[in-house]
Design a protein around this motif. Structure first.
Motif, short mmCIF file in Angstrom:
data_model
loop_
_atom_site.label_atom_id
_atom_site.label_comp_id
_atom_site.label_asym_id
_atom_site.label_seq_id
_atom_site.Cartn_x
_atom_site.Cartn_y
_atom_site.Cartn_z
N THR A 1 0.82 -1.22 0.00
CA THR A 1 0.00 0.00 0.00
C THR A 1 0.85 1.26 0.00
O THR A 1 0.39 2.34 0.38
N ASP A 2 2.09 1.16 -0.44
CA ASP A 2 2.98 2.33 -0.50
C ASP A 2 2.75 3.09 -1.80
O ASP A 2 3.58 3.08 -2.71
N LEU A 3 1.62 3.75 -1.89
CA LEU A 3 1.25 4.45 -3.10
C LEU A 3 0.33 5.62 -2.78
O LEU A 3 -0.26 5.68 -1.70
N ILE A 4 0.22 6.52 -3.74
CA ILE A 4 -0.81 7.56 -3.71
C ILE A 4 -1.88 7.12 -4.70
O ILE A 4 -1.59 6.85 -5.87
N GLN B 1 -12.68 2.35 2.58
CA GLN B 1 -13.34 1.08 2.86
C GLN B 1 -12.88 0.00 1.88
O GLN B 1 -12.67 -1.16 2.27
N ALA B 2 -12.69 0.38 0.62
CA ALA B 2 -12.22 -0.59 -0.37
C ALA B 2 -10.82 -1.08 -0.03
O ALA B 2 -10.53 -2.29 -0.12
N TRP B 3 -9.95 -0.16 0.37
CA TRP B 3 -8.58 -0.57 0.74
C TRP B 3 -8.57 -1.38 2.03
O TRP B 3 -7.84 -2.37 2.14
N ASP B 4 -9.38 -0.98 3.00
CA ASP B 4 -9.45 -1.74 4.26
C ASP B 4 -9.89 -3.18 3.98
O ASP B 4 -9.32 -4.14 4.50
N ALA B 5 -10.93 -3.31 3.18
CA ALA B 5 -11.44 -4.65 2.86
C ALA B 5 -10.38 -5.48 2.13
O ALA B 5 -10.14 -6.65 2.47
N VAL C 1 -7.05 -5.19 1.97
CA VAL C 1 -5.88 -5.57 2.78
C VAL C 1 -6.24 -6.69 3.75
O VAL C 1 -5.42 -7.56 4.06
N GLN C 2 -7.50 -6.70 4.23
CA GLN C 2 -7.94 -7.76 5.13
C GLN C 2 -8.33 -9.04 4.40
O GLN C 2 -8.64 -10.05 5.03
N GLY C 3 -8.33 -8.99 3.07
CA GLY C 3 -8.69 -10.17 2.29
C GLY C 3 -10.17 -10.41 2.19
O GLY C 3 -10.62 -11.54 1.95
N ILE C 4 -10.96 -9.35 2.33
CA ILE C 4 -12.42 -9.46 2.27
C ILE C 4 -12.89 -8.94 0.91
O ILE C 4 -12.48 -7.86 0.47
N ALA C 5 -13.75 -9.66 0.26
CA ALA C 5 -14.30 -9.23 -1.03
C ALA C 5 -15.06 -7.92 -0.86
O ALA C 5 -15.74 -7.71 0.14
N LEU C 6 -14.93 -7.04 -1.86
CA LEU C 6 -15.60 -5.75 -1.76
C LEU C 6 -17.11 -5.89 -1.57
O LEU C 6 -17.72 -5.16 -0.79
N GLU C 7 -17.70 -6.83 -2.28
CA GLU C 7 -19.15 -7.01 -2.18
C GLU C 7 -19.56 -7.41 -0.77
O GLU C 7 -20.60 -6.98 -0.26
N THR C 8 -18.75 -8.24 -0.13
CA THR C 8 -19.05 -8.65 1.25
C THR C 8 -18.91 -7.47 2.20
O THR C 8 -19.77 -7.22 3.04
N TYR C 9 -17.82 -6.74 2.07
CA TYR C 9 -17.57 -5.59 2.95
C TYR C 9 -18.62 -4.50 2.74
O TYR C 9 -19.01 -3.80 3.69
N ALA C 10 -19.10 -4.38 1.51
CA ALA C 10 -20.07 -3.33 1.18
C ALA C 10 -21.41 -3.53 1.88
O ALA C 10 -22.17 -2.57 2.04
N LYS C 11 -21.71 -4.74 2.31
CA LYS C 11 -22.99 -4.99 2.97
C LYS C 11 -23.14 -4.18 4.25
O LYS C 11 -24.26 -3.83 4.65
N GLU C 12 -22.02 -3.85 4.89
CA GLU C 12 -22.07 -3.07 6.12
C GLU C 12 -21.38 -1.72 5.97
O GLU C 12 -21.16 -1.02 6.96
N HIS C 13 -21.03 -1.36 4.75
CA HIS C 13 -20.36 -0.09 4.50
C HIS C 13 -21.04 0.58 3.30
O HIS C 13 -20.67 0.33 2.14
#
Length: 423
Positions: free
Chosen positions: A367-370, A393-397, A399-411
């Protein structure tokens, strides 16, 4: 560490490959079209470029670039052979000088009549260059400290419209962005010191917003002011930015040149954000120009701290694999210890949103980027705050190995971004 400067090329030629490679070596060192009396064996031994290796590749029956008519001895259907060629030069030929290095490894050879294609792929420099040039002063670590972002990417954006905004209108946009949680903002490469938005007036207006926000919240957003100009003017611009509390300046690299960037590095008290506007001129054709691997080494050594690499599924012509190679090479040390590795922060931009985050992280591996998004922030259904939140939220998901669609259910911000930007 290479004892000689080395450069690797892709070539295409109807001439015997060994002959063509020797023409390259002669043209870029001691030779000309014929042997001269002053070109003694001793001089050639000390200063002539050497052909270090040749790897033959494929061939074609048509030249990739226009050529002068070939001699009749080539027949009616010449074969254009392709190869990977490495040349080397003694450091004594040009000394540790980036402008003269460039004339050596990327000079007249692009015009030689023997070639129907020629591209510089890579360069390897001697330790003298690491000692002569300072390289980046801040790089990844220093940028993180000034931006207050210890982990994860810096979430950034670009001021748009590119030109036409007044200093007050620019500051109003910045006010919304800092309130929305942005880490990094940059001027467009077309917005420098024009009469409708002079740099000093823009710095005054923007830094008032950024400084007031920092006093309230403790977070000082990094703004890359475009100081591209004549060399003396750039120093005055830089000094004005720093005196106002600014933490970054931007230079359009192909406009200011290597000496201009190296001069800026000598006095810069803040990170230098490098924009590669005009890069397509060198890169777009597979048959002539530079690879980014070679190009970025020059600018890193001259002192740039951030460098644009495009982005995945971008609005330009560059393929995704090329973007990732560009980003990785920015993070790859140029010299062995104890010399400066010159690693810098790649800048992803061009039609980026939450949609490319997972693929970017998977390909880059860190994640060493702009991560700069224009429409991916501004066009988010939840406005600027929603756009910035969706990216975090996309980067958090990811890095944790969580699919965006799954993480999006609560975000919700991420869910809105997926709906808005998924094609």
């Amino acid at each position: 560490m290479a004892e000689r400067i080395r450069a690797t090329y892709w070539i295409e030629t109807p001439y015997p490959i060994q002959v063509a490679a020797e023409v390259m070596a002669g043209e870029q060192s001691s030779g000309t079209f014929t042997r001269l009396a002053a070109e003694t064996d001793e001089l050639r031994l000390a200063h002539c470029a050497r052909v270090e290796s040749i790897v033959e590749l494929d061939s074609t029956l048509e030249p990739s670039l226009p050529m002068r008519p070939l001699p009749a001895s080539f027949g009616s259907k010449p074969v254009y052979r392709r190869a990977r060629v490495e040349l080397s030069w003694p450091i004594a030929n040009m000394g540790p000088s980036l402008p003269n290095l460039l004339a050596t490894v990327a000079g007249n050879l692009f015009e030689l009549k023997e070639f129907s294609g020629l591209k510089l792929l890579d360069i390897q420099l001697t330790s003298e260059f690491a000692q002569a040039y300072r390289g980046p002063a801040f790089g990844i670590g220093g940028t993180r400290v000034l931006a207050g972002v210890n982990q994860g990417p810096l979430i950034g954006t670009i001021i748009k419209p590119s030109v036409g905004l007044s200093p007050a209108a620019t500051a109003a946009m910045v006010k919304d962005l800092v309130a929305g949680g942005i880490d990094f903002i940059k001027d467009d490469e077309l917005q420098a010191n024009g009469p409708h938005n002079p740099l000093t007036a823009r710095v005054d207006a923007v830094m008032q917003v950024i400084n007031e926000h920092a006093e309230r919240t403790g977070k000082k957003v990094m703004y890359a002011f475009n100081i591209t100009d004549e060399i003396d003017e750039m120093q005055r611009h830089h000094d004005y930015v720093v005196s106002a509390g600014g933490t970054c300046v931007m230079a359009t690299l192909n406009s200011v040149g290597l000496p201009g960037l190296a001069k800026l590095r000598q006095y810069s008290a803040v990170p230098i954000h490098g924009h590669r506007a005009g890069w397509g001129l060198y890169s777009r054709s597979p048959f002539i120009g530079f690879s980014y691997v070679a190009y970025q080494k020059l600018w890193r050594l001259a002192g740039v701290d951030h460098l644009h690499v495009n982005g995945l599924r971008n609005k330009f012509s560059e393929a995704d694999d090329s973007v990732i190679v560009s980003a990785k090479t920015c993070q790859t040390p140029m010299f062995d210890a104890p010399h400066n590795g010159c690693t810098i922060m790649p800048v992803f931009s061009s039609a980026q949103s939450a949609e490319q985050v997972a693929d970017t992280y998977a390909a880059l591996g860190n994640t060493d980027l702009i991560y700069c998004c224009g429409g991916g922030i501004m066009a988010h259904p939840g406005g600027i705050q929603g756009g910035v939140s969706s990216l975090r939220q996309a980067w958090d998901a990811t890095v944790q190995g969580i699919a965006l669609e799954t993480y999006a259910k609560e975000h919700p911000a991420l869910a809105d971004a997926i709906k808005a930007f998924r094609s």
